[in-house]
Design an enzyme around this catalytic site. Structure first.
Site, PDB file in Angstrom:
ATOM      1  N   GLU A 126       0.396  -0.884   0.467  1.00 45.00           N
ATOM      2  CA  GLU A 126       0.107  -0.061  -0.208  1.00 45.00           C
ATOM      3  C   GLU A 126       0.939   1.055  -0.292  1.00 45.00           C
ATOM      4  O   GLU A 126       0.567   2.301  -0.699  1.00 45.00           O
ATOM      5  CB  GLU A 126      -1.121   0.127   1.418  1.00 45.00           C
ATOM      6  CG  GLU A 126      -1.827   1.629   1.199  1.00 45.00           C
ATOM      7  CD  GLU A 126      -3.375   1.802   2.570  1.00 45.00           C
ATOM      8  OE1 GLU A 126      -3.279   0.574   3.071  1.00 45.00           O
ATOM      9  OE2 GLU A 126      -2.546   2.473   3.439  1.00 45.00           O
ATOM     10  N   THR A 162      -3.584   2.596   5.934  1.00 47.58           N
ATOM     11  CA  THR A 162      -4.832   2.589   6.364  1.00 47.58           C
ATOM     12  C   THR A 162      -5.067   1.019   7.457  1.00 47.58           C
ATOM     13  O   THR A 162      -5.745   1.250   7.780  1.00 47.58           O
ATOM     14  CB  THR A 162      -5.751   1.631   4.971  1.00 47.58           C
ATOM     15  OG1 THR A 162      -5.344   0.935   4.576  1.00 47.58           O
ATOM     16  CG2 THR A 162      -5.768   2.945   4.057  1.00 47.58           C
TER      17      THR A 162
HETATM   18  S1  SF4 Z   1     -11.399  -2.012   4.201  1.00 52.89           S
HETATM   19 FE1  SF4 Z   1      -9.219  -1.100   5.178  1.00 52.89          FE
HETATM   20  S2  SF4 Z   1      -8.757  -2.916   5.344  1.00 52.89           S
HETATM   21 FE2  SF4 Z   1     -10.258  -3.820   4.262  1.00 52.89          FE
HETATM   22  S3  SF4 Z   1      -9.084  -3.159   1.897  1.00 52.89           S
HETATM   23 FE3  SF4 Z   1     -10.217  -1.371   2.393  1.00 52.89          FE
HETATM   24  S4  SF4 Z   1      -8.504  -0.347   3.502  1.00 52.89           S
HETATM   25 FE4  SF4 Z   1      -7.757  -2.570   3.486  1.00 52.89          FE
END
Ligand code: SF4
Length: 311
Positions: A126, A162
């Site tokens: 990411e 994230t």
């Molecule tokens: S909801 Fe959060 S953990 Fe799931 S793919 Fe998206 S950024 Fe990643």
């Protein structure tokens, strides 16, 4: 022994969407469908999709000219899209919309002339995708705070990966704010990461050992393990029952189990079955009703029976 199961756990909306995209692409275009990087960080999910005709490839340059390729949920740098164009690939983008939002923030703040600082883990997929979007400085909170390269008299915007630890990120942001008190701080840790960490914390308070089911290269699984350890209980990250060591459970009456955002529920159930508890107690229970729309070209396609997301 009793097992305590945390909720929410397991697949988030971004993972469900990414896995659905690969399955729908296979149904629509037929195998092989190439996937750039592991679609999500879980070997069982990857193996299930590969058994259906997906081919996971790390570098766009290694994908045959004109093929169909799905870009993984973690997001990709613009250079990957450029390489795909040169090879005339049909790209279907499975980047989680919450990661795309961070990309858009980075581009906006850079356009406005702000210095962008990303709090994230160096080398994570990411972070590779996000740092490619615009000029920015990476602050990996596991490393020493970088002592040079900090300009003064500039406006600063702070973004985050994230899937970081809520607690460690708050510390990292406060370090940055010591240098830039007026910095704009975006909280980009996603709802799924936040909810699973809160549930893991509650789980650790009630149990004597915590098992996090998921892959070693999954950022959010590793953060769940750390959350449990911070509450003072031993915690182990395992892919499934084969990796359990029965020595861990000597004298233990309450075992906590949770799983990361890329872990299929069938693996959690396999661990519970292997432990053979007297009872299974569900804790937490925060409902998640988030879903993300599919790319337009797949919206009318039918999912095949026996889907990975349906586990
Ligand atoms: S909801 Fe959060 S953990 Fe799931 S793919 Fe998206 S950024 Fe990643």
């Amino acid at each position: 022994m009793d097992v305590y199961l945390a909720s929410p756990r397991g697949f988030c909306a971004g993972v469900v969407r990414a896995v659905d995209i690969v399955e729908l692409a296979l149904a629509k275009f037929g195998p092989p469908v190439y996937v750039k990087h592991q679609i999500v960080h879980n070997p069982h999910v990857v193996a299930d999709l590969e058994a259906k005709g997906a081919r996971t490839i790390e570098h766009v340059e290694d994908i045959p000219h004109g093929a169909v390729v799905v870009f993984s949920a973690h997001g990709s740098p613009p250079s990957d899209y450029d390489a795909a164009r040169k090879q005339n690939l049909h790209v279907i983008d499975a980047t989680c919309p919450l990661v795309t939002r961070v990309h858009n923030e980075a581009k906006k703040y850079a356009r406005e002339g702000k210095q962008v600082i990303l709090v994230g883990h160096r080398g994570h997929q990411e972070v590779i995708g996000t740092t490619g979007q615009a000029p920015m400085t990476l602050f990996d909170e596991r490393e020493e705070f970088p002592s040079d390269g900090w300009k003064q008299g500039v406006e600063v915007a702070v973004l985050t990966q994230t899937t970081l630890s809520v607690r460690d990120t708050a510390k990292a942001v406060s370090e940055i704010q010591k240098r830039y008190p007026a910095a704009i701080v975006r909280n980009d840790i996603c709802y799924a990461t936040t909810n699973r960490q809160e549930a893991a914390q509650e789980l650790a308070k009630l149990t004597q050992i915590v098992l996090v089911i998921g892959a070693q290269n999954s950022s959010n699984c590793n953060r769940l393990r750390e959350v449990a350890i911070a509450e003072g209980v031993p915690a182990y990250l395992i892919n499934g029952p084969d990796e359990m060591n029965m020595e861990w459970f000597k004298g233990v009456k309450r075992v906590g189990i949770t799983s990361g955002a890329s872990t299929p529920e069938k693996l959690v159930q396999a661990v519970v079955k292997a432990l053979g508890p007297a009872s299974v107690i569900h804790i937490g229970g925060g409902e998640e009703n988030i879903t993300f729309t599919l790319p337009r070209e797949l919206r009318d396609s039918q999912k095949p029976a026996n889907t990975v997301s349906g586990d």
